[in-house]
Structure formats: structure tokens, C-alpha cells
Design an enzyme around this catalytic site. Sequence first.
Site, short mmCIF file in Angstrom:
data_model
loop_
_atom_site.label_atom_id
_atom_site.label_comp_id
_atom_site.label_asym_id
_atom_site.label_seq_id
_atom_site.Cartn_x
_atom_site.Cartn_y
_atom_site.Cartn_z
N ASP A 1 -11.23 3.07 3.89
CA ASP A 1 -11.58 1.66 3.73
C ASP A 1 -13.09 1.48 3.54
O ASP A 1 -13.54 0.39 3.18
CB ASP A 1 -11.17 0.87 4.99
N GLN B 1 -4.72 -1.38 9.35
CA GLN B 1 -4.69 -2.72 8.75
C GLN B 1 -5.30 -3.75 9.70
O GLN B 1 -4.97 -3.79 10.88
CB GLN B 1 -3.24 -3.09 8.38
N LYS C 1 0.84 -1.20 0.00
CA LYS C 1 0.00 0.00 0.00
C LYS C 1 0.88 1.25 0.00
O LYS C 1 0.60 2.22 -0.71
CB LYS C 1 -0.93 -0.01 1.22
N1 GUN Z 1 -7.27 -6.64 5.92
C1 GUN Z 1 -7.65 -7.37 4.85
N2 GUN Z 1 -8.23 -6.59 3.92
C2 GUN Z 1 -8.20 -5.34 4.39
C3 GUN Z 1 -8.65 -4.08 3.88
O1 GUN Z 1 -9.19 -3.95 2.78
N3 GUN Z 1 -8.42 -3.00 4.69
C4 GUN Z 1 -7.83 -3.11 5.90
N4 GUN Z 1 -7.68 -2.00 6.62
N5 GUN Z 1 -7.42 -4.26 6.41
C5 GUN Z 1 -7.61 -5.36 5.65
#
Ligand code: GUN
Length: 282
Positions: free
Chosen positions: A119, A96, A52
Site C-alpha cells: 500500500d 484494509q 482486490k
Molecule cells: N481503504 C481505502 N483505501 C485503501 C487503500 O488504498 N488501502 C487500504 N489498505 N485500505 C484502504
Amino acid sequence: MSVLIDGKALAAKLRGELKEKIALYRAEHGEIGLAVVLIGEDPASQVYVRNKIKACEEVGIRSFSYRLPENCTQENAEELIRELVASDKVHGILVQLPLPKGLDERKLLKLIPPEKDVDGFCAENVGNLAMNRETIVACTPFGVMKMLEEYNISLRGKKAVVLGRSNIVGKPMAMLLVNADATVTVCHSRTENLKEVCAEADILVVAIGKAKFVTADMVKEGAVVIDVGMDRDENGKLCGDVDFESVKDKASYITPVPGGVGPMTITMLLYNTYLAASRRNA
Ligand code: GUN
């Protein structure tokens, strides 16, 4: 043989377009900032977060990376989120998931205001999606919609089956498909006659985290098959929730793993961050 939906190529195209938009934004308003918070040592999360941050660089978004130890307290984590909420430099906040045991995910994420929730996880953003109003949409299902759009796959009146009911993928996916006029069924681990239900789908989206779970007998001839899974097969090789080899000849369109939905998820995170910044200045 089906058409392969190339998520990697589409992600590269969208990131190119986004980079130009971000350059224009920056010239007028200054930098766009994304705070990426990783708590603990989960190996998969470390890889996702690294990707990311790298993707931010690629399109000209400034990333602020924060790491807290596995044993950090709820108060430590909340203090960090409060700081990020207050910062003008931060347009989007991403925590995350999953969080280490002992931390209250709901309480922590609740501190993130809807306008910084890139998100699309908070109740207000999810509620707006349910009501088909302007919102921030969870990255993975948003990426799936972009893929369907790119390949001119029509959804109106079609039978869509979503396999998986997670808050991150299955539920928002179902809402997006309904909003696009599909007739949607959500299946999960308690669904009866699962194979038969899946085999009726014109569009089948699979997000259950079980390697090669969907086999050819569960797929209608000519169906569109979208595989959100990121699993390992019996030899430790990366694969999806769909048994690609057996399904590919039956589907009209299919996403590969890797190179399908995965690259789109991060792209939509970048897009959501750009959107969050643009809305602040609108
Ligand atoms: N863990 C797995 N997928 C995601 C996501 O799309 N966003 C976040 N913040 N954590 C995740």
C-alpha cells in the site's frame, strides 16, 4: 467537450501487460502471494477486498484472504500480521482500512516491513517518496500518475492543485506531482479562498469524499480534472467529488466516476505486489 480519461480501459491494458510479466516471473521464481486482511464488517471494505482478490486471480497473483471479527483484539491482529511477515509465500501484505474502533492502526501497520508494504503507507516508503527515491507508492495516487502519463499530460512547470490532504491520497499525490516538476498547492477544509485557488489549477486532483463538491466555477477553462471521489448523490447514485455534468465542458481532460481512478487503484496494488516480489529476487 473534454477528453474522457478512461481508467477502465487503461487498467485492462496494464493488467494484461502485468499478467504476462507475472507469468514469466512465476516460471522462474514460483508464485507471487498477496495477503489481504479484512477486520470487521465494514460493507464498503468488504466490496473493496472482494474486488482486490478477484483482480489477483485475473493476473495470476495468489491471494491469501484473512478475516478477523469486529471485536478481535490488538494481539490477535498483531499475531496474524507477524505470521504473514514471516511467510516466504507472502510478498505483499494489505490491511484494509479503516480498522474497527479499538484497534491501533499505527501499531498494527508498523509491523509490516517496507518491502511487503504494497500500500506504500509506512514511514520508510513515504519518506522515500518525499525524497524522490525508489519506493512503493500508494496505489491511488500512483494510478493517477499512470493516467496522466498515458494521456501525455505534461506536468513540468504546471500549476497542480490537490484538494484533500489524506495520507492515502492527498499527501502522496502532492509529492508525486512535485517529483514530476509541477508547482503544487495542497488545499483542505481550512483553506481560505478555496474556489479561487482551485480555479488557478492547470491540473486539479480532488480527493475529499464530498459528492459533487467541485463545480464549474472552481475549474479553469482547459484544466485537467482528476476525480478520486467515490460518493453517492442525493438519489443514492454513485458519483465523484466533481460535479461531472457542469465541469466536463470546461475541462480539457476529465475522469468519470465510476470508470476513472477506481479501476486504476487496484491495478497499482497488483503492480506493487509484482514489484515487491521482483525486488525480493533482484
Ligand atoms: N481503504 C481505502 N483505501 C485503501 C487503500 O488504498 N488501502 C487500504 N489498505 N485500505 C484502504
